[in-house]
Design a protein around this motif. Sequence first.
Motif, short mmCIF file in Angstrom:
data_model
loop_
_atom_site.label_atom_id
_atom_site.label_comp_id
_atom_site.label_asym_id
_atom_site.label_seq_id
_atom_site.Cartn_x
_atom_site.Cartn_y
_atom_site.Cartn_z
N GLY A 1 5.83 2.98 -8.41
CA GLY A 1 6.34 3.14 -7.06
C GLY A 1 5.62 4.23 -6.28
N GLY A 2 4.70 4.93 -6.95
CA GLY A 2 3.94 5.98 -6.30
C GLY A 2 2.85 5.41 -5.41
N SER A 3 2.14 6.29 -4.74
CA SER A 3 1.14 5.86 -3.76
C SER A 3 -0.27 5.96 -4.32
CB SER A 3 1.23 6.72 -2.50
OG SER A 3 0.83 8.05 -2.77
N MET A 4 -1.20 5.32 -3.65
CA MET A 4 -2.61 5.44 -3.98
C MET A 4 -3.16 6.76 -3.45
SD MET A 4 -4.29 2.78 -1.22
CE MET A 4 -3.11 1.50 -1.59
N SER A 5 -4.26 7.20 -4.02
CA SER A 5 -4.94 8.39 -3.52
C SER A 5 -5.81 8.00 -2.34
CB SER A 5 -5.81 9.00 -4.62
OG SER A 5 -6.92 8.14 -4.90
N GLU A 6 -6.47 9.01 -1.74
CA GLU A 6 -7.36 8.68 -0.62
C GLU A 6 -8.55 7.84 -1.08
OE1 GLU A 6 -7.96 13.24 -1.15
OE2 GLU A 6 -6.41 11.76 -1.57
N ILE A 7 -8.91 7.93 -2.37
CA ILE A 7 -9.97 7.08 -2.90
C ILE A 7 -9.52 5.62 -2.87
CG2 ILE A 7 -11.31 6.50 -4.96
CD1 ILE A 7 -11.19 9.52 -5.64
N ALA B 1 -20.06 20.88 -6.72
CA ALA B 1 -18.94 20.90 -5.78
C ALA B 1 -18.10 19.66 -6.01
CB ALA B 1 -19.45 20.95 -4.34
N VAL B 2 -16.92 19.86 -6.58
CA VAL B 2 -16.05 18.73 -6.91
C VAL B 2 -14.96 18.61 -5.85
CG1 VAL B 2 -14.45 17.77 -8.60
CG2 VAL B 2 -16.48 19.04 -9.35
N PRO B 3 -14.83 17.45 -5.19
CA PRO B 3 -13.81 17.30 -4.17
C PRO B 3 -12.42 17.28 -4.77
CG PRO B 3 -14.85 15.20 -4.61
CD PRO B 3 -15.62 16.23 -5.38
N THR B 4 -11.46 17.85 -4.05
CA THR B 4 -10.07 17.82 -4.47
C THR B 4 -9.42 16.54 -3.98
OG1 THR B 4 -9.89 20.23 -4.47
CG2 THR B 4 -7.84 18.99 -4.33
N THR B 5 -8.71 15.87 -4.86
CA THR B 5 -8.05 14.62 -4.52
C THR B 5 -6.55 14.77 -4.66
OG1 THR B 5 -9.93 13.32 -5.29
CG2 THR B 5 -7.82 12.17 -5.11
N THR B 6 -5.82 14.23 -3.70
CA THR B 6 -4.36 14.29 -3.75
C THR B 6 -3.82 13.04 -4.42
OG1 THR B 6 -4.30 15.55 -1.69
CG2 THR B 6 -2.25 14.48 -2.37
N PHE B 7 -3.09 13.25 -5.52
CA PHE B 7 -2.37 12.17 -6.19
C PHE B 7 -0.89 12.47 -6.04
CE2 PHE B 7 -6.36 12.48 -8.61
CZ PHE B 7 -6.79 11.16 -8.58
N GLY B 8 -0.10 11.45 -5.74
CA GLY B 8 1.34 11.70 -5.64
C GLY B 8 2.13 10.43 -5.50
N ASP B 9 3.43 10.55 -5.76
CA ASP B 9 4.32 9.41 -5.56
C ASP B 9 4.64 9.22 -4.09
OD1 ASP B 9 4.50 8.69 -8.22
OD2 ASP B 9 6.16 10.02 -8.62
N ASP B 10 4.46 10.28 -3.29
CA ASP B 10 4.79 10.25 -1.87
C ASP B 10 3.53 10.02 -1.05
OD1 ASP B 10 5.71 10.61 0.68
OD2 ASP B 10 6.25 12.72 0.44
N PRO C 1 0.79 -1.23 0.00
CA PRO C 1 0.00 0.00 0.00
C PRO C 1 0.82 1.29 0.00
CG PRO C 1 -0.13 -1.09 2.13
CD PRO C 1 0.51 -2.06 1.19
N ASP C 2 2.04 1.26 0.55
CA ASP C 2 2.85 2.47 0.56
C ASP C 2 3.30 2.87 -0.85
OD1 ASP C 2 2.58 2.08 3.24
OD2 ASP C 2 4.69 2.39 3.72
N ASN C 3 3.50 1.90 -1.70
CA ASN C 3 3.98 2.12 -3.07
C ASN C 3 3.17 1.25 -4.02
OD1 ASN C 3 6.69 1.93 -1.14
ND2 ASN C 3 6.59 3.78 -2.38
N SER C 4 1.87 1.49 -4.05
CA SER C 4 0.95 0.56 -4.71
C SER C 4 0.97 0.64 -6.23
CB SER C 4 -0.48 0.81 -4.21
OG SER C 4 -0.94 2.07 -4.66
N VAL C 5 1.49 1.72 -6.81
CA VAL C 5 1.48 1.85 -8.26
C VAL C 5 2.57 0.94 -8.86
CG1 VAL C 5 1.77 3.39 -10.22
CG2 VAL C 5 0.63 4.22 -8.15
#
Length: 217
Positions: free
Chosen positions: A54-60, A130-139, A37-41
């Motif tokens: 090696g990136g991470s999953m979003s909160e979704i 109202a569209v929620p903001t989602t964080t995508f990132g490798d960290d 899960p830490d590096n699910s991509v």
Amino acid sequence: MEQEQDAIIAALAPVADGIVATLGSVCEVVVHDFRRPDNSVVAIAGSVTGRNVGGSMSEIGMGVLARGDEAGDELNYVTRTQDGKLVKSSTMVLRDSEGAVFGALCVNLDITALSQAHALIGELAAAPAAVPTTTFGDDVDSVLDAVVDAYQLDQNKPWGSLSREERLRLFRGLDRRGVFAVRRAVPQVAARLGISRASAYNYLAQSRTDTSLEDHA
């Protein structure tokens, strides 16, 4: 069973490439392995969210992970990235022959330009007001921080002003979003809230056992 799961994930990498080749530069396809899960991509084609292998999953994704084998597909939802892109996505869970959920295939479409040309897109870009903001990132730490910050903002007051029940509900909410399925999540949440690790572990344990929280869950 692990070999079966590995084979499914390996088979999806060329599928991801094929989908992106068909839909073009507005498309990104991501293969997630929930066993890490830490590096699910583990495979990615296209570039909409800016992540890499090696990136991470979003909160979704964390929410899907939290539901375990009860998770279902999340189709045609719209979010906004932190850099302002409007993204329409579908997350399809991966199951092995025994029905265990072990990953996900995610398709992300950048519909920003289509949204701006509203007359041409019709239903494709029919996003909620109202569209929620989602964080995508490798960290993964940045994703965790964003989820914790969002929960704190919902409370409209700092951690020190929260009642015991409000603190437990905050931890219950984070837990249900799958935050604590990520390694190092408890120390990361503790640091973000400005509390000790021991206190964070204690609040998490209480939030999982306090039956009074169920009334408002």
